[in-house]
Enzyme design. Structure first.
Site, PDB file in Angstrom:
ATOM      1  N   CYS A 129      -8.381   7.635   9.551  1.00  0.00           N
ATOM      2  CA  CYS A 129      -7.169   8.252   9.007  1.00  0.00           C
ATOM      3  C   CYS A 129      -7.373   9.746   9.141  1.00  0.00           C
ATOM      4  O   CYS A 129      -8.474  10.253   8.875  1.00  0.00           O
ATOM      5  CB  CYS A 129      -6.997   7.851   7.536  1.00  0.00           C
ATOM      6  SG  CYS A 129      -5.798   8.872   6.630  1.00  0.00           S
ATOM      7  N   CYS A 155      -1.513  10.622  13.210  1.00  0.00           N
ATOM      8  CA  CYS A 155      -1.570   9.735  12.040  1.00  0.00           C
ATOM      9  C   CYS A 155      -1.839   8.326  12.562  1.00  0.00           C
ATOM     10  O   CYS A 155      -1.041   7.794  13.346  1.00  0.00           O
ATOM     11  CB  CYS A 155      -0.225   9.786  11.308  1.00  0.00           C
ATOM     12  SG  CYS A 155      -0.090   8.664   9.910  1.00  0.00           S
ATOM     13  N   ASN A 156      -2.961   7.760  12.155  1.00  0.00           N
ATOM     14  CA  ASN A 156      -3.296   6.402  12.613  1.00  0.00           C
ATOM     15  C   ASN A 156      -2.278   5.385  12.118  1.00  0.00           C
ATOM     16  O   ASN A 156      -1.919   4.444  12.832  1.00  0.00           O
ATOM     17  CB  ASN A 156      -4.682   6.007  12.077  1.00  0.00           C
ATOM     18  CG  ASN A 156      -5.796   6.839  12.657  1.00  0.00           C
ATOM     19  OD1 ASN A 156      -6.435   6.443  13.622  1.00  0.00           O
ATOM     20  ND2 ASN A 156      -6.044   8.009  12.086  1.00  0.00           N
ATOM     21  N   THR A 157      -1.804   5.583  10.893  1.00  0.00           N
ATOM     22  CA  THR A 157      -0.869   4.636  10.285  1.00  0.00           C
ATOM     23  C   THR A 157       0.463   4.644  11.043  1.00  0.00           C
ATOM     24  O   THR A 157       1.004   3.590  11.400  1.00  0.00           O
ATOM     25  CB  THR A 157      -0.640   5.026   8.806  1.00  0.00           C
ATOM     26  OG1 THR A 157      -1.916   5.189   8.181  1.00  0.00           O
ATOM     27  CG2 THR A 157       0.163   3.993   8.075  1.00  0.00           C
ATOM     28  N   TYR A 161       1.844   7.196   3.626  1.00  0.00           N
ATOM     29  CA  TYR A 161       2.487   6.131   4.413  1.00  0.00           C
ATOM     30  C   TYR A 161       1.689   4.821   4.308  1.00  0.00           C
ATOM     31  O   TYR A 161       2.249   3.734   4.459  1.00  0.00           O
ATOM     32  CB  TYR A 161       2.526   6.509   5.901  1.00  0.00           C
ATOM     33  CG  TYR A 161       3.618   7.463   6.332  1.00  0.00           C
ATOM     34  CD1 TYR A 161       4.441   8.121   5.415  1.00  0.00           C
ATOM     35  CD2 TYR A 161       3.818   7.710   7.692  1.00  0.00           C
ATOM     36  CE1 TYR A 161       5.433   8.998   5.845  1.00  0.00           C
ATOM     37  CE2 TYR A 161       4.809   8.576   8.135  1.00  0.00           C
ATOM     38  CZ  TYR A 161       5.608   9.225   7.214  1.00  0.00           C
ATOM     39  OH  TYR A 161       6.581  10.088   7.657  1.00  0.00           O
ATOM     40  N   GLY A 162       0.377   4.960   4.123  1.00  0.00           N
ATOM     41  CA  GLY A 162      -0.532   3.810   4.283  1.00  0.00           C
ATOM     42  C   GLY A 162      -0.361   2.699   3.269  1.00  0.00           C
ATOM     43  O   GLY A 162      -0.966   1.638   3.412  1.00  0.00           O
TER      44      GLY A 162
HETATM   45  N1  DGL Z   1      -3.063  10.482   7.916  1.00  0.00           N
HETATM   46  C1  DGL Z   1      -2.642   9.161   8.009  1.00  0.00           C
HETATM   47  C2  DGL Z   1      -3.463   8.327   8.963  1.00  0.00           C
HETATM   48  O1  DGL Z   1      -4.066   8.837   9.864  1.00  0.00           O
HETATM   49  C3  DGL Z   1      -2.145   8.340   6.895  1.00  0.00           C
HETATM   50  C4  DGL Z   1      -2.166   8.768   5.524  1.00  0.00           C
HETATM   51  C5  DGL Z   1      -1.148   8.091   4.666  1.00  0.00           C
HETATM   52  O2  DGL Z   1      -1.428   7.024   4.112  1.00  0.00           O
HETATM   53  O3  DGL Z   1      -0.084   8.670   4.583  1.00  0.00           O
HETATM   54  O4  DGL Z   1      -3.501   7.137   8.848  1.00  0.00           O
END
Ligand code: DGL
Length: 259
Positions: free
Chosen positions: A186, A75-77, A44-45
């Site tokens: 992340c 997920c932080n994103t 996602y990032g």
């Molecule tokens: N696990 C995700 C986070 O905490 C993001 C990873 C991604 O880029 O998909 O940001």
């Protein structure tokens, strides 16, 4: 209190949020969990924020239709992109989002040197900018977007020469004077935390937000009176938008629990 055995919905762009699920299980082994990873659309990032928001809302709706009593955005994103609209759309259930563990890292050492590792989306969003503004007068904070780590973890790679050489190159500008603290912003990164620690050396402390998120989840269940007060071990169901990743998620959960 009554035995509210509805599951807690935990989700991420892929298998990374398993690091948060492991902390939830450690703290509340009696709750039931549904984990959903969107590995088909990971990472996602590197996507536009609006796209991340759309994907996050779609997954949240899936979990709610499965009867979840609360949502943990592991997920932080996705948290940066969608925690606000999700809370606004579902005021009746707790929606917990993870954020980089900047506070404990800054408080760990007066005027320390802190390096925050996260995705480009997390670092660019207002949520992180507000967090930085709270602490940047108390520490020397640097940020580094880390493309590529998610791809290793999605393949189930958490150690080895290829990963070590990738990370050493990624961190090359920070190795002459290693930071006091590194924040893993992340949820995929804790799986390569040992490797990161080895590269920076033993004087660098590593922080991640998984445990804090688990504690916040317990707090939200408690104040909303929706804890499962059963003493029996709860269940864990793992789903993924690409079924091939379920096996990797299970392997990562075992690694995390075997610590
Ligand atoms: N696990 C995700 C986070 O905490 C993001 C990873 C991604 O880029 O998909 O940001």
């Amino acid at each position: 209190m009554y035995p509210d055995n509805r599951p807690i919905g935990v989700f991420d762009s892929g298998v990374g949020g398993i690091s948060v699920l492991a902390e939830l299980l450690r703290l509340m082994p009696n709750e039931n969990y549904i984990y959903y990873g969107d590995s088909h659309n990971a990472p996602y990032g590197v996507r536009p924020c609006d796209e991340v928001k759309e994907l996050t809302i779609a997954t949240a709706n899936k979990l709610l239709s499965m009867g979840c009593k609360c949502l943990v955005i592991a997920c932080n994103t996705a948290t940066s992109a969608a925690v606000r609209p999700l809370r606004a759309a579902h005021p009746d259930i707790p929606v917990i989002g993870i954020e980089p563990a900047l506070k404990p890292a800054v408080l760990n050492k007066g005027n320390g040197y802190v390096l925050v590792l996260a995705t480009a989306v997390t670092l660019a969003e207002d949520k992180f900018k507000r967090l930085m503004a709270q602490y940047d007068h108390q520490a020397r904070i640097h940020t580094l977007a880390c493309p590529g780590i998610v791809e290793f973890v999605e393949k189930g790679i958490t150690e080895g020469p290829e990963l070590t050489s990738y990370l050493t190159d990624l961190f090359k500008d920070y190795l002459d004077t290693p930071p006091d603290c590194v924040v893993l912003g992340c949820t995929h990164y804790p799986f390569v935390g040992e490797c990161i620690k080895t590269i920076f050396g033993s004087n660098t402390q590593i922080f991640d937000g998984g445990e804090g998120t688990a504690r916040e989840t317990r707090h939200q269940l408690t104040i909303n009176d929706i804890c499962n007060d059963s003493t029996a071990q709860g269940s864990v169901q793992i789903f993924n938008s690409d079924a091939d990743y379920i096996r990797i998620a299970e392997k990562l959960l075992k690694i995390r629990q075997g610590r």
